[in-house]
Write an enzyme that holds these catalytic residues in place. Structure first.
Site, short mmCIF file in Angstrom:
data_model
loop_
_atom_site.label_atom_id
_atom_site.label_comp_id
_atom_site.label_asym_id
_atom_site.label_seq_id
_atom_site.Cartn_x
_atom_site.Cartn_y
_atom_site.Cartn_z
N SER A 85 7.20 -0.03 9.15
CA SER A 85 6.42 -1.23 9.48
C SER A 85 6.61 -1.74 10.89
O SER A 85 5.75 -2.45 11.40
CB SER A 85 6.76 -2.34 8.49
OG SER A 85 8.06 -2.82 8.74
N HIS B 257 4.03 0.15 2.69
CA HIS B 257 3.05 -0.23 3.71
C HIS B 257 1.81 0.65 3.69
O HIS B 257 1.00 0.61 4.62
CB HIS B 257 3.69 -0.24 5.10
CG HIS B 257 4.56 -1.43 5.29
ND1 HIS B 257 4.07 -2.67 5.61
CD2 HIS B 257 5.90 -1.58 5.14
CE1 HIS B 257 5.07 -3.53 5.67
NE2 HIS B 257 6.19 -2.90 5.38
N THR C 120 4.86 -1.57 -3.58
CA THR C 120 4.87 -3.00 -3.86
C THR C 120 3.50 -3.46 -4.34
O THR C 120 2.48 -2.84 -4.00
CB THR C 120 5.26 -3.81 -2.60
OG1 THR C 120 5.35 -5.20 -2.95
CG2 THR C 120 4.21 -3.69 -1.50
N LYS D 199 1.95 -6.56 -1.01
CA LYS D 199 1.36 -6.49 0.32
C LYS D 199 -0.15 -6.24 0.17
O LYS D 199 -0.87 -7.18 -0.12
CB LYS D 199 2.14 -5.49 1.17
CG LYS D 199 3.50 -6.14 1.54
CD LYS D 199 4.53 -5.27 2.20
CE LYS D 199 5.81 -6.08 2.49
NZ LYS D 199 6.99 -5.28 2.73
N THR E 101 16.63 -9.16 -16.15
CA THR E 101 15.82 -10.14 -15.44
C THR E 101 14.48 -10.32 -16.16
O THR E 101 14.00 -9.40 -16.81
CB THR E 101 15.64 -9.71 -13.96
OG1 THR E 101 15.07 -10.80 -13.23
CG2 THR E 101 14.75 -8.50 -13.82
#
Ligand SMILES: *Cc1c(COP(=O)(O)O)cnc(C)c1O
Length: 331
Positions: free
Chosen positions: A115, A143, A171, A174, A203
């Site tokens: 990035s 990315h 991800t 983004k 979690t």
């Protein structure tokens, strides 16, 4: 309370239909059997690399020097033996691989689009080395997902290399515009991480609405080339305009345009004035994020930036460049 409304961990009633659909969408995006969701890209790298490197007996990790903090932390946490190879340097990677016992499990961790410089990893060459030295590969496409490849599967999709990568990580935060992270790979590998990664087990699952939104975004970008084509066009236009006034930027093959200032104070000042006087928000990137002397304004045009937006930005940069007495290339 039923699990559709109450938050819980994935394994203890927290898995919702939308998580399952999203994991199917992600596995399909990368041509893999399975996918596993995490609460962020950071957690997916940290948990998956930490788990693979620590639970595969005697595993050695080979890590690109430019890797993201989340990968570095995951590898460090695993306490596995690790070797750092020079950024994007396959000769250095091979030098390291040659010295490792051929029978030991090996994992090469790297990224597609980096990035800060916007440069792209030599995926094919790394896969060739992985074949030659019997290593697994772990590719961070954070990315690139949504933005590259005919269906937004990233650089590995564009290059036809997805099936050669052991784990593709990405991800949802983004280009996909939501939040969350994931890995994709074989069903056995995803089950392995699901069973041992504390960052997955202990979690609360992503909210079902977030999972549904991410799946909608991925489904859209699988069939729509419009955004990708438009972004490429916007990036090319910005570069042409910068060339015309001689503003220096780092050349690369991605959508990231690092405009080189080379001075931390001027970099911060230009960023502040762009915001105050021109209403343009561009972050200064200074040391320690990048090496001293390479301070920069990192510009990432989106598909929605208009010709007028780009003209306004370049005009503003030109004025500020003169005020700072920064040098230009001869146009
Ligand atoms: C942002 C980033 C991540 C982390 O992803 P999040 O979803 O923001 O946690 C991982 N890898 C790279 C290369 C990134 O730039």
């Amino acid at each position: 309370m039923d699990s559709a409304r109450k938050g819980a961990t994935r394994n203890i009633s927290g898995t919702n239909h939308y998580h399952v659909l999203l994991e199917q969408e992600l596995a399909d995006l990368h041509g893999k059997e399975s996918a596993l969701l995490f609460t962020s890209g950071y957690v997916s790298n940290w948990a998956a690399l930490g788990t693979l490197a620590s639970c595969i007996p005697d595993c050695v990790v080979l890590s690109d020097a430019g890797n993201h903090a989340s990968m570095i932390e995951g590898i460090r946490h695993s306490r596995a033996e690790r070797h750092i190879f020079k950024h994007n340097d396959v000769a250095d990677l091979e030098r390291l691989l040659k010295h490792i016992d051929p029978d030991r499990p090996k994992l090469i961790a790297f990224e597609s689009v980096y990035s800060m410089d916007g440069d792209i990893g030599p995926i094919r060459e790394i896969c060739d080395l992985a074949d030659k030295y019997n290593a697994m590969t772990y590719l961070d496409e954070v990315h690139a997902v949504g933005m590259y490849g005919p269906r937004g599967g990233g650089i590995a999709e564009r290059e036809g290399l997805m099936d050669r990568i052991t784990v593709i990580e990405g991800t949802l935060g983004k280009a996909f515009g939501v939040v969350g992270g994931y890995i994709t790979g074989t069903a056995a590998l995803c089950d392995f991480v699901r069973s041992f990664a504390s960052g997955f087990i202990f979690t609360t699952a992503l909210p079902p609405a977030v999972a549904a939104a991410a799946a909608a975004s991925i489904r859209h970008l699988k069939v729509s080339e419009l955004e990708r084509r438009r972004q490429r066009d916007r990036v090319a236009k910005l570069r042409r305009k910068l060339d015309a006034i001689g503003l220096p930027y780092m050349a690369n093959q991605s959508h990231i345009v690092p405009v080189m200032v080379g001075d931390p104070k001027k970099c911060k000042w230009i960023s502040d004035i762009l915001m105050e006087r021109y209403g343009i928000y561009i972050q200064p990137i200074n040391y320690p994020t990048v090496p001293r002397g390479t301070e920069r304004l990192r510009i990432t045009p989106t598909p929605l930036h208009s010709d007028e937006d780009i003209d306004r930005l370049v005009t503003a940069l030109s004025e500020l460049w003169s005020q700072c007495a920064l040098s230009r290339a001869v146009a």
